[in-house]
Design a protein around this motif. Structure first.
Motif, mmCIF file in Angstrom:
data_model
loop_
_atom_site.group_PDB
_atom_site.id
_atom_site.type_symbol
_atom_site.label_atom_id
_atom_site.label_comp_id
_atom_site.label_asym_id
_atom_site.label_seq_id
_atom_site.Cartn_x
_atom_site.Cartn_y
_atom_site.Cartn_z
ATOM 1 N N LEU A 1 0.851 -1.190 0.000
ATOM 2 C CA LEU A 1 0.000 0.000 0.000
ATOM 3 C C LEU A 1 0.888 1.242 0.000
ATOM 4 O O LEU A 1 1.728 1.403 0.893
ATOM 5 C CB LEU A 1 -0.901 0.001 1.230
ATOM 6 C CG LEU A 1 -2.034 1.033 1.268
ATOM 7 C CD1 LEU A 1 -3.053 0.737 0.177
ATOM 8 C CD2 LEU A 1 -2.713 1.032 2.636
ATOM 9 N N THR B 1 -1.793 6.364 1.949
ATOM 10 C CA THR B 1 -3.090 5.971 1.382
ATOM 11 C C THR B 1 -4.141 5.863 2.479
ATOM 12 O O THR B 1 -3.919 5.229 3.504
ATOM 13 C CB THR B 1 -2.977 4.624 0.651
ATOM 14 O OG1 THR B 1 -2.048 4.744 -0.417
ATOM 15 C CG2 THR B 1 -4.335 4.198 0.101
ATOM 16 N N GLU B 2 -5.294 6.498 2.257
ATOM 17 C CA GLU B 2 -6.408 6.425 3.202
ATOM 18 C C GLU B 2 -7.711 6.012 2.542
ATOM 19 O O GLU B 2 -8.590 5.464 3.210
ATOM 20 C CB GLU B 2 -6.602 7.764 3.913
ATOM 21 C CG GLU B 2 -5.496 8.123 4.877
ATOM 22 C CD GLU B 2 -5.831 9.327 5.725
ATOM 23 O OE1 GLU B 2 -5.078 9.591 6.671
ATOM 24 O OE2 GLU B 2 -6.848 10.019 5.450
ATOM 25 N N THR B 3 -7.871 6.311 1.258
ATOM 26 C CA THR B 3 -9.099 5.966 0.559
ATOM 27 C C THR B 3 -8.766 5.348 -0.801
ATOM 28 O O THR B 3 -7.634 5.449 -1.284
ATOM 29 C CB THR B 3 -10.005 7.190 0.335
ATOM 30 O OG1 THR B 3 -9.437 8.036 -0.686
ATOM 31 C CG2 THR B 3 -10.186 7.987 1.620
ATOM 32 N N CYS C 1 -6.548 -2.164 -4.250
ATOM 33 C CA CYS C 1 -7.590 -2.077 -3.218
ATOM 34 C C CYS C 1 -7.522 -3.226 -2.219
ATOM 35 O O CYS C 1 -7.970 -3.083 -1.076
ATOM 36 C CB CYS C 1 -8.979 -2.014 -3.861
ATOM 37 S SG CYS C 1 -9.419 -0.358 -4.473
ATOM 38 N N LEU D 1 -5.578 -1.900 0.653
ATOM 39 C CA LEU D 1 -6.348 -0.944 1.458
ATOM 40 C C LEU D 1 -7.363 -1.689 2.324
ATOM 41 O O LEU D 1 -7.589 -1.332 3.483
ATOM 42 C CB LEU D 1 -7.060 0.058 0.549
ATOM 43 C CG LEU D 1 -7.950 1.089 1.260
ATOM 44 C CD1 LEU D 1 -7.130 1.940 2.234
ATOM 45 C CD2 LEU D 1 -8.658 1.987 0.246
ATOM 46 N N SER E 1 -7.672 -1.607 6.303
ATOM 47 C CA SER E 1 -8.930 -1.282 6.967
ATOM 48 C C SER E 1 -9.291 -2.348 7.997
ATOM 49 O O SER E 1 -9.794 -2.040 9.093
ATOM 50 C CB SER E 1 -10.047 -1.156 5.922
ATOM 51 O OG SER E 1 -11.296 -0.948 6.524
#
Length: 464
Positions: free
Chosen positions: A74, A78-80, A89, A92, A96
């Motif tokens: 990642l 990166t947050e979204t 993704c 991510l 999360s």
């Protein structure tokens, strides 16, 4: 102890970290807060700054900031999902999933009655220790869920999934129009790809729904009723419908002067607007074919897209001489724009969209003609809803490789924008009927009121 029917809930919301998923859940939060319920909304700092203007009830909706940890693969910071290409993704999602400790502390402190989560596979079992009921929420269409994320697919456990496994809709699938064509079905192969650590996309979403107390869909009975009933049968779970949960009339943010002034220089209904969401990035060749299609159509246009693959800016990606040829009537912009406000501008008469589910609802609520260029399989299903089922839009013809030509894009635009076009009149009339249905305050309010009643019914049900 179950609350009385007039009691107010404290609801936690945990969205998938993509703008197209966070935004509709925040709209739902606004609707619930309007009815007196308290919301704790989990999201990272960057998204909070981007979405805080949409929080209409800051006294009842509290943003709880998540720190997204770094994981291998990642990009730092990166947050979204907007920060990364789609193929990253999975990392991510893994990051999360590592916020469980943060979520646990918040649940202990706030003691919500429910958590509404966007397909978080670990959430249903995790919240049982706190006596919290879980609702698996979908910001995508019921068609997307019904064709790819139902146990009825019976995907193989002893070998990799093949194209043949996904070439037909699952048993009992109730639509003959909202389907993928044979050459499009391989796009479903992505459901077998990793989405987080040691779990596939398919496994994640199946587990999230199977173990939740209920499923919630951002749709309505009139639009996808049979598909929602099919999902309820497949999972043997109640399926609650929230309606489209669109921005309220009290959303007062103005359109930026830059776009308001530019659009104001054209005749009513003459401008073609194009946007493909916050995530998808076109290849340079397809990007150039797209903008050349707008040039060929001969109408004023505003295109808002991310720079294509391999290009740092929009300007370096444009075809040679393009800017000079369209100067004064066309703009290609590489930043973010307030799409709902642009669609409401009187000069905008056509919306060329990827048909993401949020954009689909926004297009139906607008007065614009709708031209669709779906890029991913869920967008293809949404497009079939509008173009085939409701006949409110036109789909751009594409080659079997998924690409489209400037000529096919131009043809689709002109088919809805030419004053004497029979196709244009047909989709406009059908679109007007749906806008009238969706635009009635009692229609949207009725769905949210019924959703609140569903929560009371679920709260009163005997705990497992």
């Amino acid at each position: 102890m179950a609350l009385s029917s007039n009691s107010k809930f404290h609801i936690a919301m945990f969205p998938w970290l993509a703008i197209g998923h966070m935004t509709p859940l925040l709209h739902l939060a606004n609707e619930l807060a309007k009815r007196g319920h308290t919301i704790t909304y989990f999201l990272p700092k960057k998204a909070q700054l981007q979405l805080q203007h949409l929080n209409l009830y800051p006294n009842l909706i509290t943003f709880h900031t998540l720190t997204i940890p770094h994981v291998d693969g990642l990009p730092p910071g990166t947050e979204t999902a907007s920060d990364i290409p789609i193929h990253l993704c999975t990392f991510l999602t893994e990051a999360s999933d590592l916020t469980q400790d943060q979520v646990e502390l918040a649940f202990i402190a706030k003691k919500p009655n429910f958590v509404i989560h966007d397909n978080v596979h670990w959430m249903p079992q995790f919240v049982k220790q706190f006596g919290i009921k879980s609702i698996c929420y979908h910001a995508v269409s019921a068609a997307t869920v019904a064709i790819a994320f139902v146990p009825g697919l019976n995907l193989p456990k002893d070998r990799p999934i093949t194209k043949e496994d996904l070439s037909q809709p699952p048993p009992g699938y109730p639509s003959s129009k909202v389907v993928l064509l044979e050459h499009e079905s391989p796009a479903l192969m992505m459901i077998s790809q990793p989405m987080g650590k040691n779990i596939t996309f398919y496994e994640r979403l199946i587990k999230a729904k199977k173990e939740s107390d209920a499923i919630a869909m951002r749709t309505c009975q009139e639009f996808e009723g049979k598909l929602c009933e099919y999902i309820a049968t497949q999972y043997q779970k109640p399926v609650f419908l929230t309606g489209p949960v669109l921005p309220g009339e009290d959303m007062k943010t103005p359109l930026e002067d830059r776009w308001a002034n530019w659009l104001g220089g054209f005749n009513p209904g003459s401008v073609v607007f194009c946007a493909f969401g916050s995530q998808f990035i076109l290849e340079k060749d397809q990007f150039q074919e797209l903008v050349l299609g707008f040039e060929l159509a001969g109408l004023p246009f505003l295109i808002a897209l991310k720079p294509p693959t391999g290009c740092a800016t929009i300007e370096e990606a444009l075809p040679e001489g393009f800017e000079e040829r369209v100067k004064g009537r066309g703009v290609v912009y590489g930043g973010w724009v307030k799409q709902p406000l642009i669609l409401k501008h009187p000069s905008v008469g056509c919306f060329v969209s990827h048909c993401g589910f949020g954009s689909m609802w926004e297009s139906l609520m607008s007065d614009c003609q709708i031209v669709l260029v779906p890029l991913l399989w869920d967008q293809i299903l949404n497009t079939r809803q509008l173009a085939e089922e409701l006949e409110t839009a036109v789909e751009v013809e594409r080659e079997k490789n998924g690409w489209f030509s400037k000529e096919s894009l131009c043809k689709a635009i002109k088919s809805v924008m030419d004053a004497d076009s029979e196709v244009g009149m047909k989709v406009k009339n059908n679109h007007t009927k749906w806008k009238e249905i969706l635009g009635k305050p009692e229609f949207l309010n009725g769905y949210v009121d019924r959703f609140v009643q569903n929560l009371h019914d679920l709260d009163g049900a005997k705990q497992d």
